[in-house]
Write an enzyme that holds these catalytic residues in place. Structure first.
Site, PDB file in Angstrom:
ATOM      1  N   GLU A  58       0.828  -1.209   0.000  1.00 55.47           N
ATOM      2  CA  GLU A  58       0.000   0.000   0.000  1.00 55.47           C
ATOM      3  C   GLU A  58       0.863   1.261   0.000  1.00 55.47           C
ATOM      4  O   GLU A  58       0.442   2.303  -0.525  1.00 55.47           O
ATOM      5  CB  GLU A  58      -0.933   0.003   1.217  1.00 55.47           C
ATOM      6  CG  GLU A  58      -1.972  -1.112   1.207  1.00 55.47           C
ATOM      7  CD  GLU A  58      -1.480  -2.399   1.858  1.00 55.47           C
ATOM      8  OE1 GLU A  58      -0.250  -2.640   1.904  1.00 55.47           O
ATOM      9  OE2 GLU A  58      -2.327  -3.171   2.329  1.00 55.47           O
ATOM     10  N   CYS A  92      -1.510   0.438   7.134  1.00 55.41           N
ATOM     11  CA  CYS A  92      -1.936   0.704   5.754  1.00 55.41           C
ATOM     12  C   CYS A  92      -3.399   1.089   5.669  1.00 55.41           C
ATOM     13  O   CYS A  92      -3.801   1.815   4.757  1.00 55.41           O
ATOM     14  CB  CYS A  92      -1.592  -0.485   4.873  1.00 55.41           C
ATOM     15  SG  CYS A  92       0.201  -0.608   4.649  1.00 55.41           S
TER      16      CYS A  92
HETATM   17  N1  THU Z   1       2.271  -6.570   3.852  1.00 47.78           N
HETATM   18  C1  THU Z   1       1.801  -5.683   2.928  1.00 47.78           C
HETATM   19  O1  THU Z   1       2.463  -5.415   1.906  1.00 47.78           O
HETATM   20  N2  THU Z   1       0.618  -5.088   3.159  1.00 47.78           N
HETATM   21  C2  THU Z   1      -0.197  -5.353   4.229  1.00 47.78           C
HETATM   22  O2  THU Z   1      -1.197  -4.685   4.414  1.00 47.78           O
HETATM   23  C3  THU Z   1       0.157  -6.459   5.115  1.00 47.78           C
HETATM   24  C4  THU Z   1       1.565  -6.902   5.073  1.00 47.78           C
HETATM   25  C5  THU Z   1       3.585  -7.179   3.622  1.00 47.78           C
HETATM   26  C6  THU Z   1       4.665  -6.646   4.509  1.00 47.78           C
HETATM   27  C7  THU Z   1       5.668  -7.780   4.472  1.00 47.78           C
HETATM   28  O3  THU Z   1       6.517  -7.583   3.344  1.00 47.78           O
HETATM   29  C8  THU Z   1       4.827  -9.021   4.252  1.00 47.78           C
HETATM   30  O4  THU Z   1       3.555  -8.553   3.849  1.00 47.78           O
HETATM   31  C9  THU Z   1       4.695  -9.896   5.481  1.00 47.78           C
HETATM   32  O5  THU Z   1       4.214  -9.173   6.553  1.00 47.78           O
END
Ligand code: THU
Length: 141
Positions: A58, A92
């Site tokens: 995000e 996010c």
């Molecule tokens: N992650 C996201 O990109 N967005 C979210 O809303 C939840 C978590 C990613 C962060 C990290 O790279 C991976 O997911 C594991 O937590």
């Protein structure tokens, strides 16, 4: 916004997810957001050897939105590796609130919900505005 093409948004999120840089978690995330004027911006997670500074998908999406001229998010679809709806983390949800507000729609595992349902009683720009207008810039009351 009744005319959201959710499947097109999901596919944009899946495309973005394929670009994820996640050697530490091996957890790919992609997200796509539709603006009120019909543009689509996407992002993927970008991790870092210093784990705590990794960027959620995000983060990339809202940065692309801002770089692309800004605007308001009307609908957002975040997906995990399986291409299914993934709930944005708390931080996010705050990002989405800033750029989409209470009425921005989010695809969730339980169907489409407004941001007001997934970030109830959110802190947001309005809180700051109220202080600035009622107390003035010095703000000590
Ligand atoms: N992650 C996201 O990109 N967005 C979210 O809303 C939840 C978590 C990613 C962060 C990290 O790279 C991976 O997911 C594991 O937590």
């Amino acid at each position: 916004m009744a005319d959201v093409d959710w499947e097109a948004l999901r596919l944009a999120a899946v495309d973005a997810m394929a670009h994820a840089y996640c050697p530490y978690s091996n957890f790919q995330v992609g997200v796509a957001g539709l603006t009120t004027d019909g543009r689509v911006f996407a992002g993927c997670n970008v991790e870092n050897a210093a784990y705590g500074v990794g960027l959620c998908a995000e983060c990339g999406m809202v940065s692309a939105l801002q770089l692309g001229g800004g605007g308001r998010l009307a609908a957002v679809y975040c997906v995990g590796h399986d291409g299914k709806a993934l709930m944005p983390c708390g931080r996010c949800r705050q990002l989405l609130w800033e750029h989409g507000g209470a009425d921005c729609l989010l695809m969730t595992p339980e169907g489409v919900l407004p941001m007001s349902a997934v970030l109830p009683q959110a802190f947001g720009p309005d809180n700051l505005t109220r202080v600035a207008t009622s107390e003035g810039p010095s703000g000590h009351g």
